[in-house]
Write a protein that holds these residues in place. Sequence first.
Motif, PDB file in Angstrom:
ATOM      1  N   GLU A 174       0.802  -1.223   0.000  1.00 29.28           N
ATOM      2  CA  GLU A 174       0.000   0.000   0.000  1.00 29.28           C
ATOM      3  C   GLU A 174       0.833   1.270   0.000  1.00 29.28           C
ATOM      4  N   THR A 175       2.104   1.160   0.375  1.00 31.19           N
ATOM      5  CA  THR A 175       2.932   2.371   0.364  1.00 31.19           C
ATOM      6  C   THR A 175       3.118   2.905  -1.047  1.00 31.19           C
ATOM      7  N   ALA A 212      -0.047   6.042  -3.122  1.00 32.40           N
ATOM      8  CA  ALA A 212       0.038   7.488  -3.318  1.00 32.40           C
ATOM      9  C   ALA A 212       1.369   7.900  -3.925  1.00 32.40           C
ATOM     10  N   ARG A 213       2.420   7.115  -3.598  1.00 29.02           N
ATOM     11  CA  ARG A 213       3.764   7.514  -4.019  1.00 29.02           C
ATOM     12  C   ARG A 213       4.052   7.136  -5.462  1.00 29.02           C
ATOM     13  N   ARG A 220     -10.831   1.566   1.935  1.00 28.69           N
ATOM     14  CA  ARG A 220     -10.850   3.001   2.274  1.00 28.69           C
ATOM     15  C   ARG A 220      -9.485   3.624   2.072  1.00 28.69           C
ATOM     16  N   ARG A 221      -8.455   2.904   2.538  1.00 28.31           N
ATOM     17  CA  ARG A 221      -7.101   3.440   2.324  1.00 28.31           C
ATOM     18  C   ARG A 221      -6.820   3.602   0.829  1.00 28.31           C
ATOM     19  N   ARG A 255      -8.634   6.672  -0.470  1.00 32.11           N
ATOM     20  CA  ARG A 255      -8.068   7.900   0.098  1.00 32.11           C
ATOM     21  C   ARG A 255      -6.687   8.195  -0.472  1.00 32.11           C
ATOM     22  N   MET A 256      -5.946   7.137  -0.762  1.00 33.67           N
ATOM     23  CA  MET A 256      -4.567   7.364  -1.179  1.00 33.67           C
ATOM     24  C   MET A 256      -4.405   7.522  -2.688  1.00 33.67           C
ATOM     25  N   THR A 309      -7.151   8.488  -5.029  1.00 38.05           N
ATOM     26  CA  THR A 309      -8.114   9.298  -5.776  1.00 38.05           C
ATOM     27  C   THR A 309      -7.598  10.701  -6.081  1.00 38.05           C
ATOM     28  N   GLU A 310      -6.915  11.326  -5.144  1.00 30.91           N
ATOM     29  CA  GLU A 310      -6.518  12.715  -5.358  1.00 30.91           C
ATOM     30  C   GLU A 310      -5.519  12.877  -6.496  1.00 30.91           C
ATOM     31  N   THR A 311      -4.754  11.825  -6.778  1.00 33.41           N
ATOM     32  CA  THR A 311      -3.772  11.917  -7.869  1.00 33.41           C
ATOM     33  C   THR A 311      -4.220  11.181  -9.137  1.00 33.41           C
TER      34      THR A 311
END
Lengths: 469, 469, 469
Positions: free
Chosen positions: C361-362, C365-366, C394-395, C398-399, C401-403
């Motif tokens: 999961e790390t 977003a990265r 959920r994670r 959250r991680m 969608t914004e990008t």
Amino acid sequence: MPKLELHPDRLFPADPSIRTIARDLYKSVRDLPIVSPHGHTDPSWFALDESFGNATELLLVPDHYVLRMLYSQGIAMEDMGVAPAGSGAAADPREAWRLLAANYHLFRGTPSRIWLDWVFSEVFDLDQMLTAETADLYYDRITDSLQQDAFRPRALFDRFNIEVIATTEAPLDTLEHHAQIRESDWNGRVITAYRPDPVIDPEFEGFRDNLRKLGELTGEDCTSWKGYLAAHRQRREFFREMGATSTDHGHPTAKTADLSSGECEQLFARVQADDVSAADAELFRAQMLTEMAGMSLDDGLVMQIHPGSFRNHNPQLFERFGRDKGADIPVRTEYVHALQPLLAKYGNDTRLSVIVFTLDETTYARELAPLAGHYPVLKLGPAWWFHDSPEGMRRYRRMITETAGFYNTVGFNDDTRAFLSIPARHDLARRIDCGFLAELVAQHRLEDWEAGELAQDLAYNFAKAAYKL
Amino acid sequence: MPKLELHPDRLFPADPSIRTIARDLYKSVRDLPIVSPHGHTDPSWFALDESFGNATELLLVPDHYVLRMLYSQGIAMEDMGVAPAGSGAAADPREAWRLLAANYHLFRGTPSRIWLDWVFSEVFDLDQMLTAETADLYYDRITDSLQQDAFRPRALFDRFNIEVIATTEAPLDTLEHHAQIRESDWNGRVITAYRPDPVIDPEFEGFRDNLRKLGELTGEDCTSWKGYLAAHRQRREFFREMGATSTDHGHPTAKTADLSSGECEQLFARVQADDVSAADAELFRAQMLTEMAGMSLDDGLVMQIHPGSFRNHNPQLFERFGRDKGADIPVRTEYVHALQPLLAKYGNDTRLSVIVFTLDETTYARELAPLAGHYPVLKLGPAWWFHDSPEGMRRYRRMITETAGFYNTVGFNDDTRAFLSIPARHDLARRIDCGFLAELVAQHRLEDWEAGELAQDLAYNFAKAAYKL
Amino acid sequence: MPKLELHPDRLFPADPSIRTIARDLYKSVRDLPIVSPHGHTDPSWFALDESFGNATELLLVPDHYVLRMLYSQGIAMEDMGVAPAGSGAAADPREAWRLLAANYHLFRGTPSRIWLDWVFSEVFDLDQMLTAETADLYYDRITDSLQQDAFRPRALFDRFNIEVIATTEAPLDTLEHHAQIRESDWNGRVITAYRPDPVIDPEFEGFRDNLRKLGELTGEDCTSWKGYLAAHRQRREFFREMGATSTDHGHPTAKTADLSSGECEQLFARVQADDVSAADAELFRAQMLTEMAGMSLDDGLVMQIHPGSFRNHNPQLFERFGRDKGADIPVRTEYVHALQPLLAKYGNDTRLSVIVFTLDETTYARELAPLAGHYPVLKLGPAWWFHDSPEGMRRYRRMITETAGFYNTVGFNDDTRAFLSIPARHDLARRIDCGFLAELVAQHRLEDWEAGELAQDLAYNFAKAAYKL
């Protein structure tokens, strides 16, 4: 003058439907005795039962959480009352305390603030916030109280409703304070734990000297692999007799190894040499974790692994002030490959119990929960050190529960030398766990009676079972 | 036709008890001036004060967040109005805008949507959502507005209530636009920042040529280590005179080094050669961070480190369209070992200030918060780039506050070249921070008046103090 | 006796304003057909339409999630009804079921509990919780039901409202069950997917033997690089004719390569040798991902990459019981450098579609969101395996969608062989996604009608589009 008041709903989620459930769960565990299976209190406190001195000596100088935050904002160690290792004086305790007071806002949003406020309010009955204005009031109230019998170590132990507490000692320790406690007429249960890093880690200060002392203490030839292992067995047995139910291993990594006994002998010879290589040191530590697991199969001591701290990161500070001043920094830690040799050998043996901790939260969901959710020997220690905090504990539960469940965890560890904060830390953990359980109930993922059972388990039963207390 | 309306409670947590607190906190910081201590606006805008052109030129073509999202869904760069580097034409600006409008749903759930909606509503007074149907209305309204004096750079700067903004320039820049601004009768405070990557990174395009130019500009012998350092000192001093209070370093990693001066001379000779190795390039960048820190001790410039981006990951796109088109991708970044040499040398010197950023959120709780929560010189920059978003900022606060506190952070950076979005970005940060503080208050982890102080600090005071503005 | 009741609001956030929105969104997607584009059901079930046997055979023995949790608490495989590979018997199915029942509390807080409770309640109409007391009631009800026609595979498929389901087969599979399904008078749409690991991974059991069989099956010379590639093309075409729209690749890492054809020939020769090195094996898998992408350009099959599992971590267990018993553990996985060769070659070609999954999961977003938010060919698969759970999903949202937005994702995959749990898994995903969308609406980051569109997309449209179904 701002008030200090511990709100009864503190640390619960704000949503009213969740909060109501959390409050009920918490009520059912609030008054359970404290089981503290792993920590760093000093057995001499309970053996000698002397006064803790003054506010600064008790609450500022020994608390590396507090020191590092003040230091990070440019406050000198000396000014906090910490004397340099060699010559050089530290500030007057009252002056040091005033500095803490004037900078207490720095702890906003941190667990130190929560722990300290609890101590101020519950132990010393203070009802105004610590500020520059109340610094002297605090200093005097705390220091005066500490002179009273009711604030001596044994009295506080009893008042805190501690059922059992484990300290941590090295194999070279003679455990005389533990003996003294056992021989006394006081009923408090203080046990030791076997922490052999000084005689296992070739990079530990004085390793070779420690080996020599281990040989003297045990009568074993600690220059030979066999004698060295025998010495461990002997000391483990002595610790076990003095109440120990666990060992603890604070290695830089979680690496384990499974070498042949021939390889072990050669490696042991190399790590006793002058110029041990980093690779040999690492391999020896790795092999010794597997050896310790093997001995645990025989003597039943529960094994704890606390890896992943880069110790003494700040060389200037270390030279002047020594260890444990807030300059230990977590590093990325790997478990899947690292633990494989040990697990391949002993992972399926239900007589063994290995509790793993981490400072690297990225391993919770990816590595540790899957490992603990499969291997019979593995259990997960609670959120540790930098993560022993409201958000840290929430992340822990959110990231591990879905794969490891609750039953592969071991309850709470306070892991502290800050004796007075122990009830605050357990209280914090109980509140956060009840909040987490309440969320599951509010989302209809758990029945309320199941949450009630789990609240008891997380606050009390799991620690007793996992550590055989 | 869907309406565009910015809800007054947007971005606050939904729980009513938290929201009420957040709303009050936000009211107290909403109208504070904007301090923008790090970003990429073009000083020529404020020097020349010319019209921004049309909607597409202003809001689509230069915004790599917008370009990458449209590109990811198969839309060609040319069709978005981006001309290939060599020959080849781009779409008509109005056509390009229509394409953005027809695909505006792609930005649902992203910060670009929040920023753009703010610009549309607050700057251009649009009250319908951007869709295929409203594309021309938008294009005309925006493009017509931009021809008016009230929409020129200086007028918008004043309207946005910007107290100070920093741009970012390389040492070879002559800062003539900054000079022009200072000599003008306009009062806006626009300062520069020293970003020496083009003359520090041996892998930067034209590095050797840049060294030659640096020599010409400074009169120093930039083929010798001493002359090269002297040239840096000279340019830093010039930047400082032109208002700079900080330097900025955009390296692939956070690696630092502390070599002897003999080693430095040899390394500097090697990196000027034709075939510099990747290892030498990395070591040189590492050593130069330590050198820059040393110079900061003397001249007081605050040092910023922005590591961890794999630049120009898409070679086909890079060849045709050049840099900054959305193909920079974060990579795993290590700080504990990487920063150790610099920190071992300068970490305890309270005259120095180093602000560290990350694109690797796994380092927040594990590495950066513990480091910043100990070293006097270190502070943590805000959530950066891909994490400059509601969820990104929340994760940042949740993961760093418990260990680093609030006071080792530096407020908000917009870090953008999208000038019109700057108030939207600061507004978003203020809303999220107020929501976070409100959560702490609602959980009784912070008093309301403490949250009120912190809201001011996070929105305004910390940035001024940390960047010496 | 505790009741079993599926609460209509289960898994929605507790906040009443969010819950109301979530409930409405969920209502609009609850009854949409199930699209299952990736999974591991057995085509013979639908071809032969035989009874599933008894409760233990259906719900315990094949479910590695359930096995590993019970095993982690010291329960032997044999006692759960799993027979050792060679000789040795397993427990009686009813006894094994009783063991599950008596230990059902271990699943508190896990997705297995949610899935199983759904199956018990919705499929078998049980209304008391599974406990030691209800073990026999459960065993009898389930086992008896399975003898009825309404509980045969095709009837359940129809009852579950499955529009299409994909199974996963290796190139050596002759797909006869798929043929049988297509020739039958049953209308259920069951398609295959091309999973070539056994003939691509030199470290797969029987790799060289598999190559030989591939040669026999295709008439191509599978000892030569050209013949081997031609054999792949031929089998892909056969799979495509049998309904496949995708390929799937379960490699240890995400590494890709782009070698010259000369280098490929030499590498292919080396990996057919006796003593293939780990580096060659890795490089060959890496090169083959790029080859598969090239073939996908021609035949239109969507490519899936599922990297990052350390298979069979427990050698004792593997020797006695074989694969898929819960001892596969995720490892840290890198994507930015790993995927670069493939993306440099094909990343901009809008004809290609590559869906990437992760157990790390790390990287959400990265790495993965920035990559998918830029490259036209890349999309992100849903939260996978250990993360296919409420908190995991959920994670994920959250991680990423914004990008990456919503539109670079592909809806839900159940990825399971537990056929009866498929509706439960889709239901869980729909509930969590609706809860996430409701949060965005409640925070005024999305309009309600936009959330309504997205709910349909996430539950149905995206999977159909991304997998060309």
